[in-house]
Design a protein around this motif. Structure first.
Motif, mmCIF file in Angstrom:
data_model
loop_
_atom_site.group_PDB
_atom_site.id
_atom_site.type_symbol
_atom_site.label_atom_id
_atom_site.label_comp_id
_atom_site.label_asym_id
_atom_site.label_seq_id
_atom_site.Cartn_x
_atom_site.Cartn_y
_atom_site.Cartn_z
ATOM 1 N N LYS A 60 -4.969 5.602 10.717
ATOM 2 C CA LYS A 60 -4.451 6.113 9.446
ATOM 3 C C LYS A 60 -4.630 7.630 9.368
ATOM 4 O O LYS A 60 -3.715 8.352 8.952
ATOM 5 N N PRO A 95 1.305 10.783 3.495
ATOM 6 C CA PRO A 95 0.409 9.649 3.259
ATOM 7 C C PRO A 95 0.943 8.413 3.986
ATOM 8 O O PRO A 95 2.155 8.214 4.092
ATOM 9 N N TYR A 148 -4.766 -2.413 0.815
ATOM 10 C CA TYR A 148 -4.110 -1.116 0.913
ATOM 11 C C TYR A 148 -4.281 -0.289 -0.353
ATOM 12 O O TYR A 148 -4.472 0.932 -0.285
ATOM 13 N N GLU A 153 -7.655 8.946 -2.526
ATOM 14 C CA GLU A 153 -7.243 9.874 -3.584
ATOM 15 C C GLU A 153 -8.443 10.392 -4.365
ATOM 16 O O GLU A 153 -8.530 11.581 -4.659
ATOM 17 N N GLY A 190 -1.392 1.838 3.215
ATOM 18 C CA GLY A 190 -2.080 2.795 2.347
ATOM 19 C C GLY A 190 -3.512 3.056 2.775
ATOM 20 O O GLY A 190 -4.182 2.184 3.324
ATOM 21 N N GLY A 191 -3.967 4.280 2.521
ATOM 22 C CA GLY A 191 -5.339 4.666 2.835
ATOM 23 C C GLY A 191 -5.442 5.858 3.752
ATOM 24 O O GLY A 191 -6.529 6.321 4.058
ATOM 25 N N TYR A 232 -4.253 9.925 4.266
ATOM 26 C CA TYR A 232 -3.685 11.102 3.601
ATOM 27 C C TYR A 232 -3.889 12.343 4.455
ATOM 28 O O TYR A 232 -4.946 12.497 5.076
ATOM 29 N N ASP A 274 -7.940 1.121 -0.468
ATOM 30 C CA ASP A 274 -8.087 2.209 0.500
ATOM 31 C C ASP A 274 -7.418 3.477 -0.027
ATOM 32 O O ASP A 274 -7.966 4.574 0.055
ATOM 33 N N GLN A 275 -6.226 3.316 -0.572
ATOM 34 C CA GLN A 275 -5.467 4.450 -1.105
ATOM 35 C C GLN A 275 -6.210 5.079 -2.282
ATOM 36 O O GLN A 275 -6.334 6.303 -2.362
ATOM 37 N N GLN A 276 -6.728 4.263 -3.195
ATOM 38 C CA GLN A 276 -7.451 4.780 -4.353
ATOM 39 C C GLN A 276 -8.698 5.543 -3.924
ATOM 40 O O GLN A 276 -8.989 6.625 -4.451
ATOM 41 N N HIS A 300 0.982 5.312 3.127
ATOM 42 C CA HIS A 300 1.700 4.312 2.329
ATOM 43 C C HIS A 300 3.194 4.628 2.207
ATOM 44 O O HIS A 300 3.978 3.750 1.888
#
Length: 148
Positions: free
Chosen positions: A69, A79, A127, A135, A105-106, A108, A130-132, A81
């Motif tokens: 990622k 990103p 996902y 961020e 997602g996850g 960046y 991981d994304q949250q 995602h």
């Protein structure tokens, strides 16, 4: 005709080891609040590993996924995602077969003052978790999120 000699190189900015460590700590804090154990990878602007950490109870596969990622985010400056929509395009779809492209997602890019200085990858939750966590960690350290 110009007599100036053209530049043959360009300076490259990279996330520091200290900032990478702070990102890892911020991700683990966010993941704990969200409710999962994470593997966290930070790469430099070229996608080379800079720092890594995996929680004791995070599954072993999370290590490889987090690294991929971070690599994907640094390589394409997007990103991870966003890749699900991108690979729906038949002209881009062949990239989905690249063994390191991670369309989950996850991940960046790490952006400071408009410069891409690395990649962050998180694995261990779903996902959205991981994304949250990504961020939250990037925002906590004052890094920019793409498109914001």
């Amino acid at each position: 005709m110009s007599t100036d000699t053209p530049r043959k190189s360009a300076p490259a900015s990279s996330v520091t080891r200290a900032a990478a460590g702070e990102l890892i700590a911020a991700v683990h804090g966010a993941a704990a609040r969200i409710g999962f154990s994470a593997a966290v990878a930070v790469t430099d602007q070229a996608g080379h590993p800079k720092a890594f950490d995996r929680a004791d109870d995070a599954p072993f596969l999370t290590a490889e996924v987090a690294l991929d990622k971070a690599w994907t985010a640094a390589s394409f400056r997007l990103p991870t995602h966003t890749w699900n929509d991108l690979i729906a395009n038949p002209r881009i779809a062949p990239l989905a077969g690249h063994p390191r492209v991670m369309a989950v997602g996850g991940g960046y890019p790490i952006i400071e003052n408009g410069r891409y200085i690395g990649g962050l990858g998180i694995s261990g939750g779903d996902y959205a978790q991981d994304q949250q966590a990504a961020e939250e960690a990037l925002a906590a350290l004052g890094f920019e999120l793409p498109g914001q």
